[in-house]
Motif scaffolding. Structure first.
Motif, PDB file in Angstrom:
ATOM      1  N   TYR A 110      37.818 -62.003  29.957  1.00 14.81           N
ATOM      2  CA  TYR A 110      38.123 -62.257  31.341  1.00 14.81           C
ATOM      3  C   TYR A 110      37.644 -63.823  31.659  1.00 14.81           C
ATOM      4  O   TYR A 110      36.647 -64.150  31.011  1.00 14.81           O
ATOM      5  N   VAL A 111      38.288 -64.738  32.140  1.00 15.66           N
ATOM      6  CA  VAL A 111      38.013 -66.170  32.329  1.00 15.66           C
ATOM      7  C   VAL A 111      37.540 -66.434  33.620  1.00 15.66           C
ATOM      8  O   VAL A 111      38.243 -66.207  34.605  1.00 15.66           O
ATOM      9  N   TYR A 169      34.448 -67.636  28.776  1.00 19.14           N
ATOM     10  CA  TYR A 169      34.590 -66.054  28.767  1.00 19.14           C
ATOM     11  C   TYR A 169      33.826 -65.557  28.003  1.00 19.14           C
ATOM     12  O   TYR A 169      33.121 -66.357  27.098  1.00 19.14           O
ATOM     13  N   TYR A 171      36.411 -63.624  37.769  1.00 18.10           N
ATOM     14  CA  TYR A 171      36.939 -63.718  36.294  1.00 18.10           C
ATOM     15  C   TYR A 171      38.263 -63.102  36.323  1.00 18.10           C
ATOM     16  O   TYR A 171      38.701 -62.005  36.815  1.00 18.10           O
TER      17      TYR A 171
END
Length: 100
Positions: free
Chosen positions: A89-90, A70, A26
């Protein structure tokens, strides 16, 4: 670390800034090259992390629908379980690679 799609770096950050959850890296929101991300109406639910929102990733006119996700509001207790705040967070999938 870099997230790459169609030979283009779409996110980049030092490994120490990333969070590893269930085998996925992430990336912090500030690491995204925002010009490649478009909000998606797609959503899924993880029983312990909560509702996930998605981005379509677009590079050179080619779209990777739902290529990044996310958690805008992680489920109660999930941040404690991960031991880090992963809000916004991705993470990536669907052909997007993450490399050192």
């Amino acid at each position: 670390m870099k997230a790459i799609w169609h030979d283009t770096v779409i996110a980049e950050a030092p490994e120490g800034d990333l969070i590893r959850i269930e085998g996925n890296w992430y990336f912090p929101p500030s690491s995204l090259h925002r010009q490649f991300f478009q909000p998606s109406d797609h959503h899924t639910t993880c029983f312990w992390k909560g509702d996930a929102s998605y981005y379509d990733v677009v590079v050179d006119g080619q779209a990777n629908d739902f290529g990044a996700w996310y958690y805008a509001q992680p489920k109660a207790g999930s941040i404690e379980r991960v031991k880090q705040d992963f809000t916004d967070y991705v993470a990536f999938w669907n052909g997007i690679t993450v490399e050192a």
